[in-house]
Design a protein around this motif. Structure first.
Motif, PDB file in Angstrom:
ATOM      1  N   LEU A 118       0.838  -1.206   0.000  1.00  0.00           N
ATOM      2  CA  LEU A 118       0.000   0.000   0.000  1.00  0.00           C
ATOM      3  C   LEU A 118       0.878   1.263   0.000  1.00  0.00           C
ATOM      4  O   LEU A 118       0.618   2.223  -0.714  1.00  0.00           O
ATOM      5  N   LEU A 119       1.930   1.214   0.810  1.00  0.00           N
ATOM      6  CA  LEU A 119       2.840   2.367   0.860  1.00  0.00           C
ATOM      7  C   LEU A 119       3.488   2.599  -0.489  1.00  0.00           C
ATOM      8  O   LEU A 119       3.654   3.727  -0.934  1.00  0.00           O
ATOM      9  N   GLU A 120       3.856   1.471  -1.137  1.00  0.00           N
ATOM     10  CA  GLU A 120       4.484   1.617  -2.454  1.00  0.00           C
ATOM     11  C   GLU A 120       3.527   2.275  -3.439  1.00  0.00           C
ATOM     12  O   GLU A 120       3.936   3.084  -4.268  1.00  0.00           O
ATOM     13  N   VAL A 121       2.233   1.912  -3.324  1.00  0.00           N
ATOM     14  CA  VAL A 121       1.242   2.522  -4.223  1.00  0.00           C
ATOM     15  C   VAL A 121       1.222   4.041  -3.988  1.00  0.00           C
ATOM     16  O   VAL A 121       1.257   4.831  -4.937  1.00  0.00           O
ATOM     17  N   VAL A 129       2.556  15.813  -7.632  1.00  0.00           N
ATOM     18  CA  VAL A 129       1.280  15.666  -8.342  1.00  0.00           C
ATOM     19  C   VAL A 129       0.219  15.129  -7.380  1.00  0.00           C
ATOM     20  O   VAL A 129      -0.926  15.588  -7.345  1.00  0.00           O
ATOM     21  N   PHE A 130       0.647  14.165  -6.540  1.00  0.00           N
ATOM     22  CA  PHE A 130      -0.276  13.560  -5.593  1.00  0.00           C
ATOM     23  C   PHE A 130      -0.810  14.620  -4.617  1.00  0.00           C
ATOM     24  O   PHE A 130      -2.016  14.686  -4.347  1.00  0.00           O
ATOM     25  N   LEU A 134      -4.686  15.945  -4.096  1.00  0.00           N
ATOM     26  CA  LEU A 134      -5.373  15.976  -2.791  1.00  0.00           C
ATOM     27  C   LEU A 134      -5.931  17.367  -2.502  1.00  0.00           C
ATOM     28  O   LEU A 134      -7.084  17.512  -2.082  1.00  0.00           O
ATOM     29  N   VAL A 135      -5.094  18.393  -2.752  1.00  0.00           N
ATOM     30  CA  VAL A 135      -5.537  19.761  -2.475  1.00  0.00           C
ATOM     31  C   VAL A 135      -6.678  20.151  -3.434  1.00  0.00           C
ATOM     32  O   VAL A 135      -7.654  20.785  -3.038  1.00  0.00           O
ATOM     33  N   ALA A 136      -6.547  19.689  -4.703  1.00  0.00           N
ATOM     34  CA  ALA A 136      -7.597  20.029  -5.682  1.00  0.00           C
ATOM     35  C   ALA A 136      -8.920  19.393  -5.280  1.00  0.00           C
ATOM     36  O   ALA A 136      -9.987  20.003  -5.390  1.00  0.00           O
ATOM     37  N   VAL A 137      -8.863  18.135  -4.790  1.00  0.00           N
ATOM     38  CA  VAL A 137     -10.100  17.432  -4.426  1.00  0.00           C
ATOM     39  C   VAL A 137     -10.714  18.020  -3.147  1.00  0.00           C
ATOM     40  O   VAL A 137     -11.912  18.266  -3.075  1.00  0.00           O
ATOM     41  N   ALA A 148      -2.334  17.179   3.152  1.00  0.00           N
ATOM     42  CA  ALA A 148      -1.736  16.620   1.928  1.00  0.00           C
ATOM     43  C   ALA A 148      -0.228  16.440   2.101  1.00  0.00           C
ATOM     44  O   ALA A 148       0.334  15.378   1.772  1.00  0.00           O
ATOM     45  N   VAL A 149       0.439  17.454   2.660  1.00  0.00           N
ATOM     46  CA  VAL A 149       1.899  17.372   2.830  1.00  0.00           C
ATOM     47  C   VAL A 149       2.235  16.253   3.832  1.00  0.00           C
ATOM     48  O   VAL A 149       3.182  15.483   3.631  1.00  0.00           O
ATOM     49  N   ALA A 150       1.433  16.123   4.898  1.00  0.00           N
ATOM     50  CA  ALA A 150       1.673  15.064   5.891  1.00  0.00           C
ATOM     51  C   ALA A 150       1.472  13.695   5.251  1.00  0.00           C
ATOM     52  O   ALA A 150       2.267  12.780   5.447  1.00  0.00           O
ATOM     53  N   PHE A 151       0.427  13.568   4.459  1.00  0.00           N
ATOM     54  CA  PHE A 151       0.090  12.280   3.853  1.00  0.00           C
ATOM     55  C   PHE A 151       1.207  11.782   2.935  1.00  0.00           C
ATOM     56  O   PHE A 151       1.617  10.619   3.010  1.00  0.00           O
TER      57      PHE A 151
END
Ligand SMILES: Nc1ncnc2c1ncn2[C@@H]1O[C@H](COP(=O)(O)OP(=O)(O)OP(=O)(O)O)[C@@H](O)[C@H]1O
Length: 597
Positions: A118-121, A129-130, A134-137, A148-151
């Motif tokens: 899961l972490l690799e995903v 981009v990720f 997250l911020v866009a959603v 988002a930055v923590a995630f």
């Protein structure tokens, strides 16, 4: 710390000043600028650097210098909070994944494997981009940016802690922590995790730097902090479009500031790493502690230990075939001692956990009665340590008990679950493992180790546990026990560390003590003191002892019976005097002949 600072190269001192300046600005920056950092002044738009506006003004006519002083508060605060969340989430997950992975059950390995995939995903997506997605959603509020930055940074700490814990969990100090009754979780969190702290601290600093960059990047593309809040990424974005018309100052100054801040966090991590290392902070000023007056003065042994030392490995002047004979009834005659057995081992066979290859311990059998001392001798690689680990249920993860029975009184140790085993260890079964200094947690003082060991078994206050620790250290003959409690293992001599381990092993008055080369690496005088101490404290209380040693002189002096191991098997067990007077197995005769003048 002071000496660490003094020893730094000049460039690192400069970077440290930049780092300190950033922290200062994070706290006070918005209040110290000469102009407002947010109020537009269209008449002063895009003015070049001058005596009035040192760094010029931006497209809204705001003084860039004042905005630069105020901007670190936004970026650094978001980055620090986000990184703290990453560590708080990532480190415990990392410990749990490592503990699951180090178990041999299919289910726990599958759970660890799933977590890592899961972490690799998560990590397979480009981080930036990720975070943008997250911020866009979820929207560009400050909370969402932090989340988002923590995630995106959490997997970094999971992986880091997991790999450190996996490598440290097999270290002697972690094994010793389990041997004195700590649960796997407690060992992982209290004993192993602090050892990963150095790398985590460095990573925190680097990650805060990266998180500042990420926060600025999000603002740069318009997905982060919104104007007019002073923020470095937003400032660079608004200034970048004027570069083509030669108005370089709105983008250049925030760009340089961002670079310097990120760099200073990375370098600060390195400096902190050096300063936190106990050997670095205390090494210079602290000479190793003197041995001080120690405990019981040893009596002269019947057989001088030095003269009886068997060199390792034992050369085989007799052809191997001479030793190949199966142990028969005569060589194992004294395998069962008289009286009710405290420890009875039958048919113990240990090998690779996937059952491939020949067993490393093969059909081991012996018993031990109250107050008796059984010496286990044999050449290097004969399986002595593996036998000890098997008895303590500390078999390395690549190996497993394939067959046999280990009975402690009426309890089958192999049938116990971890909780039951933990209660037995240290309370009734204690262990002293080789290399005392390595057994003690390198980052924890002797006092904390002892208090934690006492509290793992008894519900008593830290003050009471400390008093008890002082009594215990006194009982093992350590002078100035209160001072020793404050010492780190590297500040003790080998003999002192071994005395601490003896105190830890015997603190709950066990009735079985398993000692694996308890005096390895100590000089001969200290060896005798430590062995006499074990004999006095354990022997006089009727504690049964299994003493593994490569030194036949030690076995001759301290043991009631001797078991000889070779190639994973016990080839002879006999009473000590009979063994030395008349060894029956050809290999035993060879061993004894090596030490007789
Ligand atoms: N984790 C492991 N994986 C595979 N083999 C192992 C492992 N640990 C030990 N062995 C093997 O088991 C055998 C017995 O090793 P062990 O450490 O018990 O020897 P020893 O008699 O204690 O030697 P020494 O006196 O040198 O410590 C050796 O052949 C060793 O290579």
């Amino acid at each position: 710390m002071k000496s660490t600072l003094r020893d730094l190269p000049v460039w690192q001192k400069v970077v440290l000043v930049i780092f300190a300046g950033t922290i200062f600005l994070t706290v006070f920056g918005p209040h110290i600028g000469p102009y407002s950092a947010t109020t537009a002044s269209p008449a002063d738009r895009l003015m070049p650097p001058s005596a009035e506006h040192w760094f010029g003004t931006d497209e809204n006519g705001i003084d860039i210098f004042s905005r630069l002083l105020a901007a670190p508060r936004t970026d650094v605060t978001i980055a620090v909070i986000a990184t703290a969340i990453s560590v708080i989430l990532g480190a415990p997950i990392g410990v749990v994944v490592a503990l699951l992975e180090s178990r041999r059950t299919r289910r726990s390995r599958a759970a660890a494997e799933t977590a890592m995939r899961l972490l690799e995903v998560v990590q397979a997506f480009p981080v930036f981009v990720f975070a943008m997605v997250l911020v866009a959603v979820f929207g560009g509020t400050t909370l969402n940016i932090i989340a988002a930055v923590a995630f995106v940074n959490t997997p970094v700490f999971v992986r880091l802690v997991r790999s450190d814990v996996l490598s440290l969990i097999q270290q002697p100090f972690a094994e010793a922590a389990r041997a004195i009754g700590n649960t796997e979780m407690r060992t992982g969190f209290r004993h192993v995790l602090p050892n990963a702290a150095e790398r985590v601290v460095v990573q925190i600093s680097v990650t805060v730097g990266f998180a500042i960059l990420l926060t600025a990047g999000l603002s740069f593309v318009g997905a982060g902090v919104r104007p007019p809040t002073p923020e470095l990424g937003g400032m660079i974005a608004s200034g970048a479009k004027y570069l083509i018309v030669d108005q370089w100052w709105p983008a250049l100054f925030p760009g340089v500031a961002l670079g310097l801040i990120v760099f200073s966090f990375g370098v600060f991590g390195e400096i902190l790493n050096k300063a936190l290392e106990p050997r670095a902070t205390r090494g210079d000023g602290h000479r190793p502690m003197d041995e001080g007056p120690t405990g019981p003065v040893p009596t002269e042994p019947d057989i001088p230990i030095q003269e009886a030392t068997v060199p390792e490995p034992v050369p085989d002047p007799v052809p191997a075939s001479a030793f190949a004979g199966e142990p028969d009834g005569s060589t194992l005659a004294a395998g069962a001692a008289e009286g009710p057995a405290i420890l009875a081992v039958r048919g113990l066979t240990v090998g690779r956990w996937d059952e491939r290859g020949a067993p490393l311990l093969d059909d081991i059998g012996f018993s031990l009665v109250e107050g008796e001392c059984l010496g286990v001798v044999g050449e290097s690689g004969s399986g002595k340590s593996l036998l000890v680990r098997s008895l303590l249920q500390l078999v390395p993860p690549t190996l497993a008990v394939r067959d046999g029975e280990i009975r402690y009184r009426d309890t089958d140790l192999l049938g116990l679950d971890k909780g039951q085993l933990r209660k037995l260890r240290s309370n009734q079964i204690a262990a002293i493992l080789p290399n005392a200094k390595a057994q003690l947690h390198p980052l924890i003082t002797v006092g904390r180790t002892m208090i934690s060991a006492i509290q793992a078994h008894e519900r008593i206050s830290s003050r009471e546990a400390r008093d008890r620790s002082i009594e215990l250290l006194t009982s093992v003959g350590l002078s100035d026990p209160a001072r020793r409690l404050e010492a780190y293992p590297h500040e003790l001599s080998g003999g002192m560390a071994q005395r601490v381990c003896v105190a830890l092993a015997l603190m709950h008055r066990p009735d079985l003590l398993i000692a694996d080369e308890p005096t390895a690496g100590l000089d001969v005088t200290i060896q005798r003191q430590v062995l006499d101490l074990i004999e006095t404290l354990a022997g006089n209380r009727g504690t049964a002892r299994l003493l593994v040693t490569g030194d036949l002189g030690i076995a001759a002096h301290y043991c009631d019976r001797v078991a000889v191991m070779r190639a994973g098997r016990i080839i002879e067990i006999n009473e000590t005097r009979a063994f030395f007077a008349n060894p029956r197995h050809a290999y035993s005769q060879h061993l004894v002949s090596c030490v007789q003048p």
